[in-house]
Design a protein around this motif. Structure first.
Motif, mmCIF file in Angstrom:
data_model
loop_
_atom_site.group_PDB
_atom_site.id
_atom_site.type_symbol
_atom_site.label_atom_id
_atom_site.label_comp_id
_atom_site.label_asym_id
_atom_site.label_seq_id
_atom_site.Cartn_x
_atom_site.Cartn_y
_atom_site.Cartn_z
ATOM 1 N N LYS A 172 0.835 -1.207 0.000
ATOM 2 C CA LYS A 172 0.000 0.000 0.000
ATOM 3 C C LYS A 172 0.874 1.263 0.000
ATOM 4 O O LYS A 172 0.701 2.154 -0.829
ATOM 5 C CB LYS A 172 -0.899 -0.031 1.242
ATOM 6 C CG LYS A 172 -1.885 1.075 1.336
ATOM 7 C CD LYS A 172 -2.996 0.725 2.332
ATOM 8 C CE LYS A 172 -3.865 1.930 2.611
ATOM 9 N NZ LYS A 172 -3.194 2.890 3.517
ATOM 10 N N ARG A 173 1.834 1.285 0.921
ATOM 11 C CA ARG A 173 2.688 2.474 1.044
ATOM 12 C C ARG A 173 3.611 2.622 -0.184
ATOM 13 O O ARG A 173 3.849 3.733 -0.655
ATOM 14 C CB ARG A 173 3.514 2.375 2.333
ATOM 15 C CG ARG A 173 4.340 3.602 2.635
ATOM 16 C CD ARG A 173 3.473 4.830 2.907
ATOM 17 N NE ARG A 173 4.287 6.034 2.954
ATOM 18 C CZ ARG A 173 4.056 7.141 2.240
ATOM 19 N NH1 ARG A 173 3.013 7.207 1.427
ATOM 20 N NH2 ARG A 173 4.851 8.181 2.341
ATOM 21 N N LEU A 174 4.090 1.512 -0.683
ATOM 22 C CA LEU A 174 4.964 1.540 -1.859
ATOM 23 C C LEU A 174 4.203 2.079 -3.082
ATOM 24 O O LEU A 174 4.757 2.841 -3.889
ATOM 25 C CB LEU A 174 5.481 0.124 -2.128
ATOM 26 C CG LEU A 174 6.783 -0.034 -2.896
ATOM 27 C CD1 LEU A 174 7.915 0.742 -2.253
ATOM 28 C CD2 LEU A 174 7.158 -1.520 -2.972
ATOM 29 N N SER A 175 2.925 1.719 -3.201
ATOM 30 C CA SER A 175 2.097 2.257 -4.299
ATOM 31 C C SER A 175 2.062 3.769 -4.229
ATOM 32 O O SER A 175 2.216 4.458 -5.237
ATOM 33 C CB SER A 175 0.651 1.747 -4.196
ATOM 34 O OG SER A 175 0.609 0.355 -4.284
ATOM 35 N N GLU A 176 1.878 4.299 -3.009
ATOM 36 C CA GLU A 176 1.823 5.759 -2.837
ATOM 37 C C GLU A 176 3.162 6.396 -3.202
ATOM 38 O O GLU A 176 3.212 7.414 -3.897
ATOM 39 C CB GLU A 176 1.448 6.106 -1.392
ATOM 40 C CG GLU A 176 0.016 5.709 -1.059
ATOM 41 C CD GLU A 176 -0.269 5.645 0.446
ATOM 42 O OE1 GLU A 176 -1.371 5.199 0.817
ATOM 43 O OE2 GLU A 176 0.609 6.032 1.248
ATOM 44 N N LEU A 177 4.253 5.781 -2.723
ATOM 45 C CA LEU A 177 5.576 6.362 -2.964
ATOM 46 C C LEU A 177 5.956 6.308 -4.445
ATOM 47 O O LEU A 177 6.588 7.230 -4.968
ATOM 48 C CB LEU A 177 6.643 5.637 -2.138
ATOM 49 C CG LEU A 177 6.574 5.851 -0.618
ATOM 50 C CD1 LEU A 177 7.489 4.869 0.105
ATOM 51 C CD2 LEU A 177 6.967 7.280 -0.247
ATOM 52 N N LEU A 178 5.558 5.233 -5.126
ATOM 53 C CA LEU A 178 5.891 5.077 -6.550
ATOM 54 C C LEU A 178 4.945 5.875 -7.438
ATOM 55 O O LEU A 178 5.257 6.168 -8.591
ATOM 56 C CB LEU A 178 5.771 3.603 -6.959
ATOM 57 C CG LEU A 178 6.970 2.686 -6.864
ATOM 58 C CD1 LEU A 178 6.549 1.269 -7.233
ATOM 59 C CD2 LEU A 178 8.112 3.142 -7.766
ATOM 60 N N GLY A 179 3.758 6.188 -6.904
ATOM 61 C CA GLY A 179 2.737 6.829 -7.711
ATOM 62 C C GLY A 179 2.195 5.883 -8.764
ATOM 63 O O GLY A 179 1.847 6.296 -9.878
#
Ligand code: AMP
Length: 399
Positions: free
Chosen positions: A81-88
């Motif tokens: 979830k957090r990686l999706s946000e960071l990667l956009g």
């Protein structure tokens, strides 16, 4: 076989290829929330590069120690979830209690170039830490290429770090490992001199091979922290109640002799900050010299020692540091560690921090961006300094 000259993601063609990337997503979690996301941020450059080049990016990692069981509190779901946000960009979480199950296989089958999938915690499988073939083969069956970018576990031969390379011929490192090899590798193999190593921390016994190996390479070896008292006692100084490993006195003497024989300048504390108890609120007392009176223990290096150590750093061209100079967790006994961190921050030398407590101390003091390199792997960087070949790196393709 050199450990330093390894192929990287830039040396291979990844377009439209399924690439299994071993990351270090072993992040601290509290009630399902990631409390420190530095490791996620650290992984972004490799993932972004692969996405931009049109690879199908399959990420995997361990998290904590589930010991071969699917423990829900150690799921990588929050990381996806957090990686999706960071990667956009969506990181699809392939939830499978056995990691390579129907969900993972289907997710990978449906991938388009540039997609990113994250597998479940590799240590949900008991085979992982035993490097057993069946799980290595399952992991490898998802992909065509392997990329290792988890330096923190490079000193362990597990399925997801070493076993997979048996089945995936193309195995290269990502940017994080490339950087570790460059800075740790150059410091140890081909340092600009004078080369100074600073070792601290609690125990001599944890650093025996590091001390022995570094004495072959450095111009100056600085010893501080709890382990200094074993060295001082071996030379006949009074150490009071300080931390001493009686069974390492001979070893300490041998190392002092080895330093003499090799012409290495070995620096030990010449004064200390002592106290009559091991506590946050203990009253700090500065000693006149090496000796510590009865009923007291050394909890930090003293001001003269700090100055000596800072001077050695000032004159160096390469400095590596592992382990605090005192009980830096207690404010009154953190000055020695701060002095070393500050001297390194102000130096023009190549400065390398070997992970663990010294990395935490340097970051806490706000000196993080003043260092040339802060290693992401405590245990791995220590083994590196011991001169050990790290299996997770040895297994990668040579250039
Ligand atoms: P290490 O994990 O070996 O790097 O050791 C780090 C720990 O060593 C820290 O928690 C420090 O508090 C501890 N330490 C450093 N100096 C001393 C000392 N003089 N006496 C006892 N513990 C120390």
């Amino acid at each position: 076989m050199s450990m330093f000259n390894k192929k990287t993601i830039e040396d291979i063609d990844v377009k439209d290829k399924k690439v299994l990337v071993r990351c270090d997503f072993n992040v601290p979690l509290k009630d399902g929330v990631i409390t420190d996301e530095n490791r996620l941020i650290g992984a972004l450059p490799t993932i972004q590069y692969l996405v931009e080049k049109g690879a199908k990016v399959i990420l995997c990692s361990h998290l904590g120690k589930p010991k071969g069981e699917a423990k829900p509190e150690l799921s990588l779901a929050p990381v996806a979830k957090r990686l999706s946000e960071l990667l956009g960009k969506e990181v699809y979480f392939a939830k499978d209690d056995n990691v390579v199950g129907e969900n993972a296989k289907k997710a990978v089958e449906n991938m388009k170039s540039g997609d990113v999938v994250l597998l479940e915690n590799t240590r949900y499988r008991k085979e992982e830490t035993k490097n057993e073939d069946n799980f290595s083969q399952e992991l490898a069956s998802l992909a065509e290429i392997f990329v290792n970018d988890a330096f923190g576990t490079a000193h362990r031969a597990h399925c997801s770090t070493v076993g997979v390379t048996k089945y995936l011929e193309t195995a290269v490192c990502g940017y994080l490992i490339q950087k570790e090899l460059k800075f740790l590798g150059e410091a140890v193999e081909n340092p600009q001199r004078p080369f100074v190593a600073i070792l601290g921390g609690a125990k001599v016994s944890d650093k025996i091979n590091v001390i022995n190996n570094l004495l072959e390479k450095v111009d100056t070896l600085i010893i501080g922290g709890g382990m200094a008292y074993t060295f001082l006692k071996s030379q006949g100084f009074e150490v009071g109640n300080s931390l001493v490993e009686e069974d390492r006195l001979d070893y300490a003497r041998e190392m002092i002799q080895k330093a003499k024989d090799k012409g290495v300048n070995l620096l030990l504390p010449v004064d200390h900050i002592i106290a009559d108890k091991f506590a946050q609120d203990a009253e700090p007392v500065t000693t006149e010299n090496e000796n510590i009176k009865e009923g007291y223990m050394g909890l930090d290096i003293g001001p003269k020692t700090s100055e000596n150590y800072a001077n050695a750093v000032k004159n160096a061209k390469t400095v590596i540091w592992n382990g605090p100079m005192g009980v830096f967790e207690f404010e009154n006994f953190a000055n020695g560690t701060k002095a070393v961190a500050k001297a390194m921050a102000e130096s023009d030398a190549i400065t390398v921090i070997g992970g663990g407590d010294s990395a935490a101390a340097v970051n806490q003091l706000g000196f993080g961006d003043k260092m040339t390199h802060i290693s992401t792997g405590g245990g791995a960087s220590l083994e590196f300094l011991e001169g050990i070949q790290l299996p997770g790196i040895v297994a990668l393709n040579d250039k």
